[in-house]
Scaffold this motif. Sequence first.
Motif, PDB file in Angstrom:
ATOM      1  N   GLY A 227       0.505  58.228  20.993  1.00 13.12           N
ATOM      2  CA  GLY A 227       0.818  59.048  19.830  1.00 13.12           C
ATOM      3  C   GLY A 227      -0.106  58.795  18.664  1.00 13.12           C
ATOM      4  N   PRO A 228      -1.392  59.147  18.801  1.00 13.97           N
ATOM      5  CA  PRO A 228      -2.332  58.855  17.718  1.00 13.97           C
ATOM      6  C   PRO A 228      -2.044  59.689  16.472  1.00 13.97           C
ATOM      7  N   GLN A 229      -2.312  59.108  15.326  1.00  9.72           N
ATOM      8  CA  GLN A 229      -2.143  59.773  14.036  1.00  9.72           C
ATOM      9  C   GLN A 229      -0.758  60.415  13.936  1.00  9.72           C
TER      10      GLN A 229
ATOM     11  N   MET B 195       0.533  62.701  15.897  1.00 11.98           N
ATOM     12  CA  MET B 195       1.124  63.136  17.162  1.00 11.98           C
ATOM     13  C   MET B 195       2.208  62.141  17.577  1.00 11.98           C
TER      14      MET B 195
ATOM     15  N   GLY C 126       8.322  56.793  16.566  1.00 10.08           N
ATOM     16  CA  GLY C 126       7.117  57.620  16.687  1.00 10.08           C
ATOM     17  C   GLY C 126       7.101  58.510  17.897  1.00 10.08           C
TER      18      GLY C 126
ATOM     19  N   TYR D 290       6.471  67.985  15.626  1.00  7.56           N
ATOM     20  CA  TYR D 290       6.883  66.777  14.921  1.00  7.56           C
ATOM     21  C   TYR D 290       5.659  65.956  14.518  1.00  7.56           C
ATOM     22  N   GLU D 291       5.571  65.668  13.219  1.00  6.76           N
ATOM     23  CA  GLU D 291       4.499  64.796  12.733  1.00  6.76           C
ATOM     24  C   GLU D 291       5.097  63.417  12.535  1.00  6.76           C
ATOM     25  N   GLN D 292       4.709  62.470  13.395  1.00  2.79           N
ATOM     26  CA  GLN D 292       5.443  61.206  13.417  1.00  2.79           C
ATOM     27  C   GLN D 292       5.196  60.354  12.188  1.00  2.79           C
ATOM     28  N   GLN D 293       4.084  60.575  11.455  1.00  3.41           N
ATOM     29  CA  GLN D 293       3.864  59.747  10.267  1.00  3.41           C
ATOM     30  C   GLN D 293       4.625  60.267   9.062  1.00  3.41           C
TER      31      GLN D 293
END
Lengths: 548, 269, 351
Positions: free
Chosen positions: B192-194, B196, C221, C287-290
């Motif tokens: 799950g980079p950045q 994602m 995440g 979904y944007e995990q950050q």
Amino acid sequence: MSTADTTTTRAGAQGRKAPAGERVADWADGRLGIYTLAKGGMRKIFPDHWSFMLGEVCLYSFLIIILTGVYLTLFFHPSMNEVVYHGSYVPMQGVRMSEAFKSTLDISFDVRGGLLIRQIHHWAALVFIAGMMVHMMRVFFTGAFRKPREINWLFGFLLLVLGTFTGFTGYSLPDDLLSGTGVRIADGLVMSIPLVGTYISFYLFGGEFPGTDFVSRFYSIHILLLPGIMLGLVVGHLILVFYHKHTQFAGPGRTNKNVVGMPLMPVYMAKAGGFFFLVFGIIAAISAIATINPVWELGPYRPDQVSTNAQPDWYLGMSEGLFRIMPGWEISFAGHTLVLGVFIPLLVFGAVLTIMAVYPFIESWVTGDKREHHILDRPRNAPTRTAFGVAWLTLYGVALMAGGNDLWATHFHLSVNSVTWFVRISFFVGPVLAFIATRRICMGLQRRDKDKVLHGRESGIIKRLPHGEFVEVHEPLTQEQLHTLTAHEQPRPLALEPEVDENGVVRKVKGTQKLRVRLSKSYYGEDRYVPKATAKEYQEITSGHGHH
Amino acid sequence: MKKLSARRRHPLAAVVVLLFALAVTGGLYAAFAPAESAKADDSAQSLAIEEGKKLYAVGCASCHGTGAQGTSDGPSLVGVGAAAVDFQVATGRMPMQQQGAQAPRKKPVYTQAQIDQLAAYISSLGAGPAAPTKDQYSPEGADVAKGGELFRLNCSQCHNFTGKGGALSNGKFAPNLEGVNPKHIYEAMQTGPQNMPSFPDSVLSQKNKKDIVAYLDEVNSSKSESPGGLGLGGFGPVSEGLFAWVFGLGALIAVAIWVAARTAKAKKS
Amino acid sequence: MSSQDIPEETLPSKQGEAHEGAVAVAGDPFADPGLPPHEHRIQDIDERAAKRSERAVAFMFTLSMLATIGFIAAYLAIPVDKNIYVFPIGHVSAMNFTLGLTLGVALFLIGAGAVHWARTLMSDVEHIDERHPIEAPSEVRAKVIADFHQGAAESAMGRRKLIRNSMFGALSLLPLSGVFLLGGLSKAPGTKLRHTAWGKGKRLVNQNTNQPLRPEDIQVGSLTFAMPEGMKEEDHDFQNQIAKAALMLVRLRPENIKDKKELDWSVDGIVAFSKICTHVGCPINLYEQQTHHVLCPCHQSTFDLSDGGRVVFGPAGHALPQLRIKVNDKGYLEAMGDFQEPVGPAFWERG
């Protein structure tokens, strides 16, 4: 050569037999009266101008859509029964899908030529509606919608609206992930309607979304109901074009009481008939080269799946944009919800289209002009109408752009939020700026026309006079050009009748009358036109010191 | 000369000049605009140091901290695993050229051997997903149709039906997956980079991932078939509509102009 | 040598020189000079040029025939599943490409031939048609109005009001049967939009693997999609059910959860939200995990999953509904009931 003059009439046919073709025609005439029909029609005159062929683009793409559509019905199964795919497209083998989707895959991969016909059908649909838009704009900007053609304008408008809905129902038939998402959105829009929305949604889908009915219901709407109405409207539209005779641009020998051009038989039979083949040929070639709606890449519809780039076909892009830029307003009260965030764009969508439908009636009311018009306006000579049209197009274009805001963002490295905000602001500011700018440009062009009439065309040739001065030679216009540039009318605005009549009685002026006069001024008022060159001005300049 | 100056005044001259100017402006922009993939820093190449730690200290520590504990400029790398390092560095996303909404793919700075050294160093700081083996990500033996279903369930919402990419909020985007090494696609799902999200093996099994990689290989690679003709970018109705207007209606109007134009008249000399 | 150099005497009779419709008024420089005289095309005066045009038209028609033969040959010869590489288009279906191009050429050349024929060989003398007013002359109008009044009077429509009124009554009532027939299109909505397949004790099943989920499967995440246990793709109402029950699971660090209710309804930071957008119902799971935002691909409504699913951008009108979950004694995640509000787009009765 001269046979046309000496052909035997029915009365004189006893001597020798008439040619077979004539005998067939005589037979038909005795039953249908075709000679009387052909008398006025066969040598009907049509003026030549490329923009007069835009309507033909629509007519022919409509015919192409009908032809290919009939072919597609032979193979398409309008059913939402679920099946497991075992056809020849490997990445779908073993996937559950509706029969509608499966038969679309079969048409694309297993029917010989099926993919081509599908692509022709869909490309022709996009061209059809694009053609209608452009045709409508041609009619609008040249004022061809004026009396006696207002009803034909409405017919055309209805064709545009019905074409849009026919397109949407057709786009939904394959039951793929993209179109299913579109239908889901349509369901959400319907549900936002106050009071009856939920019921309309249920009665449309036969229960909860998606149910198992909408493909077959959309199918009968798509192939029967809407095209049937459209066919009737097209026939009516064409009869009226014939009956009114085509409009023409001003020019030498062209008046409001005649029409100048080539006869239907033979020139327009060849040109218009040939144009059908040209349109069909181009669309067939496009379908060979470029893919459209590759449903095998999209996959079957599942209400819990989605893809980005979820957009409708372009003709609904404007409404899509309106939904994207609307803020999420929602009011809940007394156990009910008013979904303004969805319902307002729905109303705006209707209003944007309706304003165009009723425009001819608004203009004729404002200008008080009840005469027949067969000579077209040049857009510059009707600055307010032209400006209104450009403002409308700007609004449409801005909303259309909003419909693809995510693609603008990714392709121009922008933030989708900024694009949305940009569009939210331009939606209000853009049309106003466009209106002002267009009106100014029109005035500038009128001024240039006047200069041209009075001083001739700038030839680009520089001449040195004996005393050293350099001048550019202006070529005087021919009389044809002079006439063409000065043929337009410059009507005066309506004026309010004096508030006190000649007997000193104060009369009441109705508010609508005041509005009408104000609008009339904005159409024809002092600063809305550049007075045409007069013969006197022209003579003064040409007879005086010659042209410089 | 006379001819040219006469033509200069032709009613269409302004249009021609405008089109020419637009073409030149566009051409110049294309020629001089900063390229999407920034040039790799050659100097980094010369710093070929055997050990990952040394590589790290030079190339990564300024943002991620000397002990990889993270700073305000970069997240902690403790426990991200070898797969994350391989993905970020081998696709050129790291080292980042400048802070921005998102680090784009570009030419990698390090060789695969150096990347492996870096990965070994980061893995030594804390356990994380290991880089996948060829057997795990190779499309061979995978179920493409199942991969398609999984792709539409888990991936297409951001990456589009066939992985052509799409917009996210505030300038972020899901990249196009065409030409991406299957290994890196696999690693991206793992880590799950950045922005994602990750799809760990516990929710998307190794077999699932292999199927997805195989599906992408089938529909979004240089050998992918597009039976109907030009794919128009695979962006759906927007590009189709644009094409219909520009080439469809454009061609038809060009033909209409020919049909309605007057035939050239014989000129008496 | 140019065919344009035609001596004057070979010209056919000069037509249209009379300036048809000329109304030139002496002294008015802008007066209508009338239709300009007809000018001849090369083909009108040079038979060789006309022959060239004739051959060009015939050539186009002949090529069209060849293209049609090519179409038939391609239809018969090319296997339907054959793909070829065409530069620069790519790997395309050989059938679609050949059929489309041959058909396109065959059609285009018929059209081009006909138009070339019309443009170069058919007469290009302009004709004038007079227009007549659309509206009828006043005597015709008077006659029609009189006829109408006579007809109306003879029908006694105005005099026998009983007949008239009862007829209008019958005609206006009749369409109601049609309206009622449409009632068969559906049953009333009832409370269907308020319920989903979720319920107390239903385990959360991973849609990728069809296995029930445990909290430890879900990492910070990550993004997971779940459906209620017992639901199968083969079910006849699967589509209707998943349209409401679709669920997404993400894990946040509990300290990142800003909304107290959301925290209460979560398990160790695992939160379950409806996947159906509250705007018009697209599945929303970008979904944007950050940032913990989810974005809708259809209209860009953006929701903050760390703040009770609140709308932070776009046209959606209310927050994403959250499903209350817990861990059961076997260690699996399960729902503590149905959604407490209707999922998906808002509607009039939602309240």
